[in-house]
Design a protein around this motif. Sequence first.
Motif, short mmCIF file in Angstrom:
data_model
loop_
_atom_site.label_atom_id
_atom_site.label_comp_id
_atom_site.label_asym_id
_atom_site.label_seq_id
_atom_site.Cartn_x
_atom_site.Cartn_y
_atom_site.Cartn_z
N PHE A 244 0.93 -1.29 -0.01
CA PHE A 244 0.16 0.00 -0.06
C PHE A 244 0.78 1.25 -0.03
O PHE A 244 0.27 2.18 -0.51
N MET A 274 -5.30 -3.28 -6.65
CA MET A 274 -5.78 -2.48 -5.37
C MET A 274 -6.97 -3.19 -4.75
O MET A 274 -7.08 -3.51 -3.66
N TYR A 316 -10.14 5.80 -4.40
CA TYR A 316 -10.75 6.52 -3.22
C TYR A 316 -11.66 5.11 -2.68
O TYR A 316 -11.73 5.00 -1.44
N THR A 319 -9.80 2.39 -0.89
CA THR A 319 -9.16 3.03 0.21
C THR A 319 -10.09 3.04 1.46
O THR A 319 -9.92 2.56 2.33
N GLU A 323 -10.01 0.82 4.70
CA GLU A 323 -10.07 1.54 6.00
C GLU A 323 -11.20 0.86 6.83
O GLU A 323 -10.71 0.61 8.20
N VAL A 341 -3.78 5.66 4.68
CA VAL A 341 -5.35 5.69 4.15
C VAL A 341 -5.92 7.26 4.08
O VAL A 341 -6.23 7.82 3.14
N ILE A 344 -3.66 9.02 1.08
CA ILE A 344 -4.37 8.58 -0.04
C ILE A 344 -5.61 9.04 -0.37
O ILE A 344 -5.81 9.82 -1.49
N LYS A 345 -6.40 9.37 0.55
CA LYS A 345 -7.84 9.87 0.45
C LYS A 345 -7.62 11.38 0.01
O LYS A 345 -8.58 11.82 -0.77
#
Length: 347
Positions: A244, A274, A316, A319, A323, A341, A344-345
């Motif tokens: 990740f 992913m 998104y 992710t 989460e 997380v 990346i968001k």
Amino acid sequence: NSLNQLAHTLNDLDFCYATLNKVSRSFALVIQQLPQPLKDSVCIFYLVLRGLDSVEDDMIYPQDKKIFLLRNFYNNLLIDNWSITGVGDTEDYRILLENFGKIINVFKSLDTKDQSIILDITRQMGSGMAEYIGKTGSIETVTSYNLYCHYVAGLVGHGLSVLFAHSGLEDTDLHVHEHLSNSMGLFLQKTNIIRDYLEDLQAGRTWWPKEIWQNYATDLDEFIKTPNREQSLECLNHMVMDSFNHVPDVINYLGRLKHRKILEFCAIPQVMAMATLVELYNNPLVFTSVVKIRKGLTCKLMLNCSTLNEIHAWFYFFTTNIEHKIPKHTNVNTNHMHELVDRIKKL
Ligand code: PS7
Ligand code: MN
Ligand code: MN
Ligand code: MN
Ligand code: MN
Ligand code: MN
């Protein structure tokens, strides 16, 4: 075998595409929608590296002969009608290597700059693979794990970037960002290595680095017997977290692409990786079977991966999915995962 019949009836180029469709699930589709002449170069690049990998994966072929063949494989691209019989880890790959002369013929018809890129990457990958023969089962450090993944996948990312730049369809300096091209390959390869935990162990090899798993077990194969144990899942989650880490680079690289079909070619495998990572995270089935993503999800994903907006939406989406799977207890790993997380968001 149907591929064997085709070898006798098809011309060389058609044989290459028939083989591509036979041996790769997702790559065949994304390669075939590339514009020419890039399409043929990437197809041959893929088949050459598949041939090389099937030598690496052949667990019966003697080690000393294997190391020699891996190191010299690229030279065979310059020998008319070169082929080898009885080598390869599956029937399809043996047929590929038995008919390698057909691939060489098409290789010779490619743009000479493309030929030299394919040669150069094949040479470097082959000697990298040779370095790791016999070492498997004892990758000690994360650095060594990253180096192996660089040889078998990061180099492909770099080679593809050179091909894209040279095609004139992308920035002429796309390949200058070697770190980003490398991450594109590492993200795919690490996902494959995590998913293939059981299959690889049963074949007598593994690429999971000891530096990670030694925090959770005395031997890597313990997890097969204790898949639901907290330590087993923590180790798996640590491996997923390590992959990740490459996501910001992947999003950065994809953001640089200009041509819609090249973007699709690059993005679809990354988004599928992913999706796979989300499925693998905290999933005890990784230790006892082969975890795959749902066919329906794969279709939906392949059909909606054509613009940067769609691609960002998938990143998104996955992710936020991962989460929700982060265990509720807190430790250094869950903290790092939440940080990643959140980072990346915001991209
Ligand atoms: C797009 C900048 C030339 C398209 C695509 C064959 C798949 C086989 O499957 O565990 O479990 O047997 O033995 C970056 C692909 C990296 C490489 C590595 C993306 C060539 C490919 C030979 C860069 C792919 C990552 C899997 C080595 O090991 O596999 C962009 C094209 C890409 C091939 C892959 C594969 C190794 C591999 P399996 P293994
Ligand atoms: Mn393989
Ligand atoms: Mn391999
Ligand atoms: Mn694998
Ligand atoms: Mn980076
Ligand atoms: Mn959070």
